[in-house]
Design an enzyme around this catalytic site. Structure first.
Site, PDB file in Angstrom:
ATOM      1  N   GLU A 170       3.736   1.682  -6.944  1.00 30.80           N
ATOM      2  CA  GLU A 170       2.347   1.960  -6.549  1.00 30.80           C
ATOM      3  C   GLU A 170       1.502   0.691  -6.723  1.00 30.80           C
ATOM      4  O   GLU A 170       1.149   0.519  -7.998  1.00 30.80           O
ATOM      5  CB  GLU A 170       1.566   3.123  -7.060  1.00 30.80           C
ATOM      6  N   ARG A 198      -8.505   8.550  -0.683  1.00 32.94           N
ATOM      7  CA  ARG A 198      -7.297   9.238  -0.586  1.00 32.94           C
ATOM      8  C   ARG A 198      -7.122  10.315  -1.895  1.00 32.94           C
ATOM      9  O   ARG A 198      -6.521  11.490  -1.758  1.00 32.94           O
ATOM     10  CB  ARG A 198      -6.048   8.385  -0.580  1.00 32.94           C
ATOM     11  N   PRO A 249       0.702  -1.175   0.007  1.00 37.94           N
ATOM     12  CA  PRO A 249       0.057  -0.070   0.052  1.00 37.94           C
ATOM     13  C   PRO A 249       1.016   1.301   0.169  1.00 37.94           C
ATOM     14  O   PRO A 249       1.837   1.460   0.863  1.00 37.94           O
ATOM     15  CB  PRO A 249      -0.813  -0.163   1.174  1.00 37.94           C
ATOM     16  N   CYS A 250       0.678   2.194  -0.753  1.00 39.44           N
ATOM     17  CA  CYS A 250       1.309   3.396  -1.007  1.00 39.44           C
ATOM     18  C   CYS A 250       0.519   4.453  -1.686  1.00 39.44           C
ATOM     19  O   CYS A 250      -0.729   4.115  -1.999  1.00 39.44           O
ATOM     20  CB  CYS A 250       2.499   3.313  -1.947  1.00 39.44           C
ATOM     21  N   THR A 251       0.884   5.952  -1.624  1.00 44.65           N
ATOM     22  CA  THR A 251       0.143   6.755  -2.330  1.00 44.65           C
ATOM     23  C   THR A 251       1.208   7.628  -3.098  1.00 44.65           C
ATOM     24  O   THR A 251       2.295   7.955  -2.514  1.00 44.65           O
ATOM     25  CB  THR A 251      -0.483   7.692  -1.160  1.00 44.65           C
TER      26      THR A 251
END
Length: 506
Positions: A95, A272, A2-4
């Site tokens: 990502e 997000r 999980p990343c942004t």
């Protein structure tokens, strides 16, 4: 993982830089220590074997120096994540994104399969290596590419040849362009150039929402794709456009064709994108019955033009956010207890590192690239810049091991976050002061060092940049230790076993 991600085109940034930024977040229940380093050409493998997929790939003999933010504990691959090479080409990988059963049935992921049975006996099935993944991509690509487009082409060729065992989005940038590549199933991919006047938000979900296949198959001005993408889409009926009549598709929506719109997306991903764009285009209608987009909208744009030019501080703010000013802030007072835990925040306890890769057009090539770095949970840390055209980076950011110690920037930030979270509001002023101080010191260091570099010979510049990096790291260590002391004091005073009456004697 999980990343942004946020990507900012040169016409949308405050100084004309291309800016690529991404939080690397550990999976739930895991906290993988990180470190910042320079990988020298002699340290780059010539034969690479992936830990996860067991795939072995021969690499070229001419790697470049590059920066990386690998896992600090060995044994499960490099996970180099983000860096800039000697030609000032940057890469952020990856990502983790989503797909759907139609895509995965048409082009299955290439997953590792262990051997079955006993070699030499009937029924034995040998080990089957998998494809490449997040663990591998920076190591396999960044040391060899000369531009952002070249990065897309190299990674695309590796995907078509070896495949991948996961869906990922990867950013490449140089001083002129940013490209975003998304994997589609096991061997297919698309890539789109980020518009110069726009920013892109990516929250663990396949994001590109407009794609020109004719450009990808022709001039490749703004689009690239795997060589057989159109034929593969037609064969498997993947284009969901109502205008599609069996002919070669033109402009279509990859998010609809290749992505997902699940209930979990509406809790984990779309909020997000909603909040980042809410911050960067605040005068749009984001709340109430007139809202064009909500936290659970499936059609939040992939790219949009901001209301003003965006700064490094804007990047830090949105990638640290926990939905401030909304009923969804876990530290807030709006809404209800249920609403404040409804959505996964951007600044989360599992943030491991934030890399902001800035390529500055006004700086000469010898000191053009800057890698801004933060470790640990972003609501509680500071973002600081380091020049990448060096042979070594400060020990304070590179000395991370499995041992918990305040002598490590990574572990100091983890300690601060764990302590400050318990008394969030009482500690927030000290944390904000720390963040502001380090950002100001970072900008001042860049201004001062840029000016000094312009007055000396080019061969003397790397040593100057290393000294500037080391000096800033010394200030960072001082400020971080001071903040740790403040947070420790504030949270200690609020311990539940406190008692107001003091002993008169020690």
């Amino acid at each position: 993982m999980p990343c942004t991600t946020i990507l900012i085109g040169k016409g949308a940034s405050y100084d004309g830089s291309t800016i690529v930024a991404r939080n690397e977040d550990s999976p739930n229940g895991m906290f993988q220590p990180k470190r910042l380093c320079v990988v020298a050409p002699e340290e780059q493998p010539r034969v690479y074997t992936a830990t996860t997929s067991k795939l072995t790939i021969e690499l070229p003999d001419n790697p470049m120096r590059y920066t990386a933010v690998p896992d600090a504990v060995s044994g499960h691959g490099p996970w180099a994540e983000a860096g800039v090479n000697a030609l000032n080409v940057a890469m952020s990988a990856t990502e983790t994104i989503t797909s759907n059963p139609r895509v995965l049935g048409a082009d299955p992921l290439v997953e590792y399969r262990p051997a079955r049975g006993v070699e030499g006996e009937p029924g034995y099935v040998p080990e089957q290596p998998g494809g490449i993944g997040e663990e591998d991509m920076v190591t396999l690509v960044l040391p060899y590419i000369t531009s952002a487009r070249d990065g897309v082409r190299r990674l695309g060729a590796l995907l078509e040849r070896y495949g991948t065992y996961e869906m990922n989005g990867i950013a490449f940038s140089d001083v002129d362009e940013i490209w975003w590549l998304e994997t589609i199933g096991g061997h297919h991919w698309i890539a789109k150039r980020v518009p110069d006047n726009a920013y892109v938000t990516m929250p663990n979900q396949l994001g590109i929402d407009q794609f020109d296949l004719a450009d990808a198959e022709g001039a490749q001005v703004d689009h690239m794709a795997s060589t057989d993408l159109s034929a593969w889409m037609r064969e498997h009926h993947l284009d969901l456009s109502l205008s599609c009549d069996g002919a070669a598709p033109g402009v279509f929506n990859p998010r609809e064709a290749f992505g997902s719109h699940s209930d979990s997306d509406h809790v984990y991903n779309t909020p997000r994108a909603w909040y980042m764009q809410r911050c960067l285009n605040p005068h749009d209608e984001w709340d109430g019955p007139a809202a064009r987009y909500t936290p659970e909208s499936d059609d939040i744009p992939w790219a949009r033009v901001p209301e003003r030019k965006l700064t490094i501080e804007d990047v830090k703010d949105v990638l640290s956010s926990h939905y401030q000013g909304t009923p969804f802030d876990p530290y807030g007072t709006l809404g209800t207890q249920q609403s404040r835990s409804r959505y996964r925040t951007i600044g989360i306890n599992r943030n491991g590192q934030l890399a902001v890769l800035q390529l500055r057009p006004y700086a000469p090539e010898a000191w053009r690239a800057v890698q801004w770095v933060a470790f640990g949970s972003n609501p509680f840390n500071a973002l600081v810049p380091f020049y990448t055209s060096v042979d070594a980076l400060p020990e304070y950011l590179g000395n991370t091991t499995s041992r918990v110690t305040s002598e490590s920037f990574y572990w100091a930030n983890r300690l601060i976050a764990a302590l400050a979270d318990a008394r969030f509001h009482e500690n927030s002023a000290a944390i904000e002061g720390y963040r502001q101080e380090m950002a100001a010191l970072g900008h001042a260091m860049l201004h001062r060092t840029d000016a000094a570099a312009a007055k000396i010979a080019v061969d003397e510049v790397p040593a100057l940049l290393e000294r500037a990096n080391d000096d800033l790291a010394s200030e960072l260590k001082r400020a971080t230790e001071e903040l740790l002391g403040k947070v420790l004091y504030t949270t200690s005073c609020a311990m539940r076993n406190a008692f107001s009456m003091s002993d008169n004697e020690r």
